[in-house]
Design a protein around this motif. Structure first.
Motif, PDB file in Angstrom:
ATOM      1  N   SER A 730     -50.734 -16.103 -17.687  1.00 50.23           N
ATOM      2  CA  SER A 730     -51.745 -17.117 -17.969  1.00 50.23           C
ATOM      3  C   SER A 730     -51.992 -17.231 -19.463  1.00 50.23           C
ATOM      4  O   SER A 730     -51.975 -16.237 -20.190  1.00 50.23           O
ATOM      5  CB  SER A 730     -53.057 -16.779 -17.260  1.00 50.23           C
ATOM      6  N   SER A 731     -52.241 -18.486 -19.890  1.00 44.34           N
ATOM      7  CA  SER A 731     -52.558 -18.752 -21.294  1.00 44.34           C
ATOM      8  C   SER A 731     -54.063 -18.955 -21.458  1.00 44.34           C
ATOM      9  O   SER A 731     -54.832 -18.909 -20.489  1.00 44.34           O
ATOM     10  CB  SER A 731     -51.814 -20.009 -21.766  1.00 44.34           C
ATOM     11  N   PHE A 732     -54.474 -19.248 -22.699  1.00 41.53           N
ATOM     12  CA  PHE A 732     -55.888 -19.497 -23.014  1.00 41.53           C
ATOM     13  C   PHE A 732     -56.430 -20.652 -22.160  1.00 41.53           C
ATOM     14  O   PHE A 732     -57.490 -20.546 -21.545  1.00 41.53           O
ATOM     15  CB  PHE A 732     -55.996 -19.815 -24.506  1.00 41.53           C
ATOM     16  N   LYS A 733     -55.673 -21.748 -22.084  1.00 35.88           N
ATOM     17  CA  LYS A 733     -56.159 -22.916 -21.351  1.00 35.88           C
ATOM     18  C   LYS A 733     -56.183 -22.667 -19.844  1.00 35.88           C
ATOM     19  O   LYS A 733     -56.997 -23.250 -19.129  1.00 35.88           O
ATOM     20  CB  LYS A 733     -55.278 -24.125 -21.673  1.00 35.88           C
ATOM     21  N   ASP A 734     -55.287 -21.786 -19.367  1.00 40.31           N
ATOM     22  CA  ASP A 734     -55.314 -21.471 -17.939  1.00 40.31           C
ATOM     23  C   ASP A 734     -56.642 -20.818 -17.559  1.00 40.31           C
ATOM     24  O   ASP A 734     -57.219 -21.131 -16.512  1.00 40.31           O
ATOM     25  CB  ASP A 734     -54.159 -20.531 -17.593  1.00 40.31           C
ATOM     26  N   SER A 751     -63.227 -22.120 -30.959  1.00 40.02           N
ATOM     27  CA  SER A 751     -63.161 -21.108 -29.906  1.00 40.02           C
ATOM     28  C   SER A 751     -62.576 -19.819 -30.469  1.00 40.02           C
ATOM     29  O   SER A 751     -61.736 -19.839 -31.369  1.00 40.02           O
ATOM     30  CB  SER A 751     -62.294 -21.610 -28.751  1.00 40.02           C
ATOM     31  N   TYR A 752     -62.987 -18.692 -29.918  1.00 45.25           N
ATOM     32  CA  TYR A 752     -62.456 -17.409 -30.389  1.00 45.25           C
ATOM     33  C   TYR A 752     -62.463 -16.404 -29.242  1.00 45.25           C
ATOM     34  O   TYR A 752     -63.144 -16.588 -28.226  1.00 45.25           O
ATOM     35  CB  TYR A 752     -63.262 -16.874 -31.570  1.00 45.25           C
ATOM     36  N   VAL A 753     -61.681 -15.312 -29.432  1.00 47.19           N
ATOM     37  CA  VAL A 753     -61.529 -14.264 -28.428  1.00 47.19           C
ATOM     38  C   VAL A 753     -61.917 -12.932 -29.058  1.00 47.19           C
ATOM     39  O   VAL A 753     -61.474 -12.609 -30.164  1.00 47.19           O
ATOM     40  CB  VAL A 753     -60.085 -14.204 -27.892  1.00 47.19           C
ATOM     41  N   VAL A 754     -62.748 -12.172 -28.350  1.00 44.05           N
ATOM     42  CA  VAL A 754     -63.113 -10.820 -28.763  1.00 44.05           C
ATOM     43  C   VAL A 754     -62.363  -9.851 -27.857  1.00 44.05           C
ATOM     44  O   VAL A 754     -62.568  -9.835 -26.640  1.00 44.05           O
ATOM     45  CB  VAL A 754     -64.630 -10.593 -28.661  1.00 44.05           C
ATOM     46  N   SER A 762     -59.609 -16.149 -33.846  1.00 46.60           N
ATOM     47  CA  SER A 762     -60.136 -17.491 -33.618  1.00 46.60           C
ATOM     48  C   SER A 762     -58.996 -18.499 -33.476  1.00 46.60           C
ATOM     49  O   SER A 762     -57.831 -18.206 -33.768  1.00 46.60           O
ATOM     50  CB  SER A 762     -61.040 -17.898 -34.786  1.00 46.60           C
ATOM     51  N   THR A 763     -59.373 -19.689 -33.033  1.00 48.20           N
ATOM     52  CA  THR A 763     -58.398 -20.772 -32.861  1.00 48.20           C
ATOM     53  C   THR A 763     -57.972 -21.304 -34.223  1.00 48.20           C
ATOM     54  O   THR A 763     -58.801 -21.455 -35.127  1.00 48.20           O
ATOM     55  CB  THR A 763     -59.034 -21.896 -32.024  1.00 48.20           C
ATOM     56  N   ARG A 764     -56.683 -21.587 -34.367  1.00 50.40           N
ATOM     57  CA  ARG A 764     -56.156 -22.137 -35.618  1.00 50.40           C
ATOM     58  C   ARG A 764     -55.725 -23.581 -35.406  1.00 50.40           C
ATOM     59  O   ARG A 764     -55.368 -23.991 -34.289  1.00 50.40           O
ATOM     60  CB  ARG A 764     -54.963 -21.308 -36.114  1.00 50.40           C
ATOM     61  N   LYS A 765     -55.750 -24.325 -36.473  1.00 51.41           N
ATOM     62  CA  LYS A 765     -55.359 -25.734 -36.442  1.00 51.41           C
ATOM     63  C   LYS A 765     -53.958 -25.871 -37.034  1.00 51.41           C
ATOM     64  O   LYS A 765     -53.710 -25.490 -38.177  1.00 51.41           O
ATOM     65  CB  LYS A 765     -56.368 -26.573 -37.252  1.00 51.41           C
ATOM     66  N   ILE A 766     -53.025 -26.378 -36.230  1.00 50.28           N
ATOM     67  CA  ILE A 766     -51.661 -26.647 -36.706  1.00 50.28           C
ATOM     68  C   ILE A 766     -51.431 -28.150 -36.566  1.00 50.28           C
ATOM     69  O   ILE A 766     -51.323 -28.668 -35.445  1.00 50.28           O
ATOM     70  CB  ILE A 766     -50.619 -25.844 -35.914  1.00 50.28           C
ATOM     71  N   PHE A 769     -53.056 -30.200 -33.697  1.00 48.50           N
ATOM     72  CA  PHE A 769     -53.160 -29.462 -32.440  1.00 48.50           C
ATOM     73  C   PHE A 769     -53.876 -28.132 -32.672  1.00 48.50           C
ATOM     74  O   PHE A 769     -53.786 -27.546 -33.749  1.00 48.50           O
ATOM     75  CB  PHE A 769     -51.752 -29.206 -31.850  1.00 48.50           C
ATOM     76  N   ASN A 770     -54.567 -27.674 -31.604  1.00 49.82           N
ATOM     77  CA  ASN A 770     -55.243 -26.388 -31.627  1.00 49.82           C
ATOM     78  C   ASN A 770     -54.314 -25.313 -31.098  1.00 49.82           C
ATOM     79  O   ASN A 770     -53.759 -25.450 -29.995  1.00 49.82           O
ATOM     80  CB  ASN A 770     -56.519 -26.412 -30.780  1.00 49.82           C
ATOM     81  N   LYS A 771     -54.147 -24.222 -31.859  1.00 50.02           N
ATOM     82  CA  LYS A 771     -53.374 -23.080 -31.396  1.00 50.02           C
ATOM     83  C   LYS A 771     -54.373 -21.989 -31.011  1.00 50.02           C
ATOM     84  O   LYS A 771     -54.982 -21.361 -31.862  1.00 50.02           O
ATOM     85  CB  LYS A 771     -52.425 -22.577 -32.469  1.00 50.02           C
ATOM     86  N   TYR A 772     -54.518 -21.789 -29.695  1.00 53.27           N
ATOM     87  CA  TYR A 772     -55.516 -20.848 -29.202  1.00 53.27           C
ATOM     88  C   TYR A 772     -54.978 -19.431 -29.236  1.00 53.27           C
ATOM     89  O   TYR A 772     -53.765 -19.196 -29.060  1.00 53.27           O
ATOM     90  CB  TYR A 772     -55.903 -21.216 -27.764  1.00 53.27           C
ATOM     91  N   PRO A 773     -55.842 -18.425 -29.447  1.00 54.19           N
ATOM     92  CA  PRO A 773     -55.370 -17.035 -29.493  1.00 54.19           C
ATOM     93  C   PRO A 773     -54.944 -16.539 -28.118  1.00 54.19           C
ATOM     94  O   PRO A 773     -55.326 -17.099 -27.086  1.00 54.19           O
ATOM     95  CB  PRO A 773     -56.591 -16.268 -30.007  1.00 54.19           C
ATOM     96  N   LYS A 774     -54.159 -15.480 -28.129  1.00 57.67           N
ATOM     97  CA  LYS A 774     -53.690 -14.863 -26.902  1.00 57.67           C
ATOM     98  C   LYS A 774     -54.839 -14.116 -26.230  1.00 57.67           C
ATOM     99  O   LYS A 774     -55.672 -13.501 -26.882  1.00 57.67           O
ATOM    100  CB  LYS A 774     -52.548 -13.903 -27.215  1.00 57.67           C
ATOM    101  N   VAL A 775     -54.870 -14.159 -24.882  1.00 55.42           N
ATOM    102  CA  VAL A 775     -55.916 -13.493 -24.116  1.00 55.42           C
ATOM    103  C   VAL A 775     -55.335 -12.246 -23.469  1.00 55.42           C
ATOM    104  O   VAL A 775     -54.324 -12.321 -22.766  1.00 55.42           O
ATOM    105  CB  VAL A 775     -56.517 -14.426 -23.045  1.00 55.42           C
TER     106      VAL A 775
END
Length: 819
Positions: A730-734, A751-754, A762-766, A769-775
């Protein structure tokens, strides 16, 4: 066509306006800036509202109770609560206030009220009429007691109820009510007339009638008892100078005092001493309330009858008595009474009164008059309505007082005797104490023109009889103590003792003595390099830059603390001693290892180079089910006092740069926590011991190693925040979709992940598009909300809409007229 177009535009405009009003968000106090809080406080102060009125104020503004409590907290944090607590509409009475040259103290507060009106203080004299509080006292009542035996002079009338008890050989009970014609009807006997009879007279008549059907009454085998049951009500008219005149329906046992109480008593013009009861057109009694107030006499307090009239006459003579009497008030006097009677009504003089003369203020035909009344004239002094009498107090001075203070055994006031000297006064005070200074004493004395003077004397000469000084009235003799004439001597000890501090100095005091007074040496104390600093005492003035300010001695002590280089060390006043810590001394420091290790618990830090990997190794290593990625290290916020002081200073600078009190509050709460989270990567620590990831341990560190985690927690702007089972694919969006997806208020790019070990990504902008961190397992996903856009309030929006709608309607009407 134009009218239709404008009508459609108006309809669309109103729809948009209603939508805007519906979208106005509820007030959130946490988001309000400090300037807005200050404006709210200013508005409340302008409306004379206090902190207690915040809830009602918030309710009027449409703010919920929870936000009202937050508003109260914000006001208190900003120190504005004291502003709201200051009320300016009432000025309280100030003791010893001055008005028109006269002083008023606490005892005058019952007669004088001060209040502020239009910025000016005015004084209004309250009428404290003697006896008036009798009718305003809630703890006092004249309600008639209906459970007492029926008075012998009570006469029966319509609506009274008689309880007739026939007992003995015959048994019968009757409860009969007197009819409007004055009869009671006894069953099997007929009517018996009882109107106007007393209870005894009615019993005699009823017994005689009952003997006709109960013959045993005549042979005294049957007896008759007659008592009053429920009593009737009477109507009494109260007229004249009374608070609430009118007709009152009262119990038939009501007395004059009962009737006066329910009607509020005499008013300001009413007499307390001439209260008439009129029955059948003539006055049958005159009631004097002073008989009850001063003697407890209720002889003329008769029971009223139906249709009686109670008339309170206007007063004829009233005088005021104030000053040093026990009950100062306004008193009513009869024609034959004198000032002596008024003083008796006031309870007599107080203990501090001046009885030889009373000052009277009298109103004549054209002007006022002051009369001095001697003590012998008081009993015969005739009164005139409006007289004011003032009883003064005795003078606050003594005819034969002398005082001695200072270094004597019994200081205080003494009586001056003829030919009394300083030595005589010292002997009365039981002599001087041992620490008395014999060189000099003083006498404080008032000259004939009442200017102060100081007379000095040699105490040794006075005690030996070489000098004789006579005392005068109000002399004050001062004997000085040696201790009062010099600075208090002390010594200070700091460093490695059990009770460091400042101690009184004594002659021949040694360092050993001071250490014992300080509780002895601590375990870390070093006997070498002890430092003693001593004050420099020199004569003359030395302004050179190399002037020595203190003498510093560095010494080595022996184990018995007695000698320095074979000599005893004697301390001097104001010496300061510092005993330092042994350089190689070190106390144990512990860390704690919790969670999935073989031997969890506390471990002592062996050396200053102890790492995380070292303590993991000593605890037996990780268990198979341990989750190394989730390991965290908790470290104390403050390691020692120096760190605490430095960090507090840095925080103070940081707080000064914050713009809002809410931000300061959140930062302060975070820094007040006992421990702070320190992110570590335990996997890298165990793979590469001694690397930069393997940090050094400090005292109080807590290392926590959890079990393998299988869930992810979602917070913030998702439709259903919850925990979701971990799926490796599963990814961040899942995970977001598993919680219902983003809400419309979600700020996706922030958005960010602890992670479990405290690391944050935290989420980066490329590009766009938003590149979300790994969960990872055990992670917490946070979706913040967008900033609230500031706009018009509900009231402002409605006002703007109404104004624009009016303009559009006027424009449509004008176009119709043009056509």
């Amino acid at each position: 066509m134009l009218r239709k177009f404008l009508s459609v535009q108006l309809f669309l405009f109103l729809c948009v306006a209603v939508t805007l009003v519906a979208q106005v968000k509820q007030v959130n106090v946490d988001n309000l800036p400090d300037d807005q809080i200050r404006r709210i406080v200013a508005e409340m102060k302008q409306n004379n509202l206090s902190m207690d009125d915040i809830n009602s104020y918030a309710e009027r503004k449409g703010v919920p109770p929870a936000e009202a409590e937050k508003l109260k907290t914000r006001i208190q944090m900003m120190g504005l609560d004291k502003t709201l607590d200051k009320r300016s509409n009432t000025a309280l009475f100030q003791p010893d206030a001055q008005y028109k040259g006269r002083s008023f103290n606490d005892s005058d507060t019952s007669q004088v009220d001060l209040f502020r009106q239009n910025g000016n203080v005015e004084i209004i004299r309250k009428k404290r009429i003697f006896g008036a509080d009798l009718f305003s006292n809630k703890n006092l009542t004249f309600e008639p007691n209906l459970r007492i035996p029926t008075p012998q002079n009570y006469k029966l009338a319509a609506d009274d109820q008689l309880a007739i008890d026939v007992y003995g050989y015959n048994e019968m009970q009757y409860n009969l009510t007197v009819t409007s014609e004055g009869y009671i009807r006894i069953p099997n006997l007929g009517p018996v007339y009882v109107n106007g009879l007393t209870i005894e007279e009615a019993k005699t008549r009823i017994t005689k009638q009952l003997s006709a059907i109960y013959s045993a009454i005549n042979s005294r085998k049957t007896f008759v008892q007659v008592s009053l049951g429920n009593i009737r009500s009477i109507r009494v008219l109260l007229i004249g100078e009374i608070e609430k005149p009118g007709t009152y329906t009262l119990p038939s046992l009501t007395t004059i005092a009962n009737a006066l109480y329910v009607s509020g008593g005499p008013n300001d013009n009413g007499s307390f001493r001439a209260i008439d009861v009129i029955r059948n057109g003539r006055v049958i009694v005159t009631f004097d309330l002073y008989d009850f107030l001063t003697k407890g006499d209720l002889t003329n307090n008769i029971v009223l009858q139906d249709q009686d009239i109670v008339k309170v006459n206007p007063y004829q003579t009233r005088v005021e008595l104030i000053g040093e009497v026990k009950r100062p008030a306004i008193f009513e006097a009869k024609e034959s009474e004198t000032l002596g009677n008024i003083i008796d009504y006031a309870g007599g003089y107080t203990d501090g009164s001046f009885k030889d003369n009373i000052t009277a203020y009298r109103i004549n035909n054209k002007e006022r008059e002051v009369i001095n009344i001697k003590k012998s004239e008081i009993a015969q002094f005739k009164l005139k309505s409006g007289d004011q009498f003032f009883v003064d107090s005795i003078l606050n001075r003594f005819t034969n007082r002398v005082t001695i203070s200072g270094a004597v055994f019994h200081p205080g006031n003494y009586g001056l005797e003829p030919g009394m000297t300083i030595k005589n006064l010292i002997d009365k005070a039981d002599g001087i104490r041992e620490e008395a200074s014999l060189n000099r004493g003083i006498i404080r004395r008032l000259n004939e023109d009442f200017s102060p003077a100081i007379i000095s004397f040699n105490l040794s000469d006075v005690l030996s009889g070489k000098s004789t000084i006579l005392l005068k009235k109000e002399d004050s003799v001062v004997i000085f103590s040696k201790f009062d004439l010099r600075q208090s001597y002390d010594v200070t000890i700091k460093g490695q003792v059990n009770r460091p501090g400042v101690f009184p100095y004594a002659d021949s005091m040694r360092l050993e003595d001071l250490v014992l007074l300080a509780g002895g040496l601590s375990d870390a104390a070093s006997l070498k390099n002890v430092e003693i600093s001593r004050r420099v005492r020199t004569d003359g003035l030395d302004n050179s830059a190399d002037t020595v300010r203190a003498i510093v001695m560095k010494i080595d002590l022996t184990k018995d603390l007695n000698t320095i280089d074979g000599k005893s060390l004697i301390l001097e006043p104001f010496d300061e001693i510092v005993i330092r810590k042994e350089p190689a001394y070190s106390a144990q420091a512990n860390v704690s290892v919790d969670g999935e290790v073989l031997y969890p618990g506390q471990y002592a830090i062996i050396s200053k180079r102890e790492h995380i990997s070292d303590v993991i190794r000593r605890s037996g290593g990780l268990k198979p089910e341990a989750f190394a990625e989730g390991a965290v290290l908790l470290r104390k916020t403050y390691i020692n006092d120096a760190d605490s002081t430095l960090l507090n200073y840095k925080l103070a600078l940081f707080y000064s740069k914050l713009e809002d009190s809410s931000s300061i509050s959140s930062v302060a709460k975070m820094m007040n926590r006992k421990y702070q989270l320190l992110g570590i990567n335990l996997e890298d620590v165990l793979k590469r011991p001694g690397s930069k990831y393997d940090i050094l341990l400090e005292e109080g560190d807590v290392l926590k190693i959890p079990k393998k985690l299988q869930t992810v927690q979602l917070f913030g702007e998702v439709y259903f925040p919850k925990k979701i089972r971990v799926d490796n694919g599963s990814s961040f969006k899942d995970y977001i979709r598993g919680a219902g997806g983003f809400t419309s208020a979600a700020l996706k790019r922030r958005s960010y992940v602890v992670y479990p070990n405290g690391e944050v990504k935290s989420t980066r902008k490329i590009f766009f598009f938003n590149k979300y961190p790994k969960v990872k397992p055990g992670s917490e996903v946070f979706i913040p909300s967008k900033k609230e856009k500031k706009g018009l309030s509900v009231q402002e929006s409605i006002g703007l809409i109404s104004g624009l709608a009016t303009v559009v309607l006027i424009f449509v009407t004008l176009m119709d007229k043009i056509k």
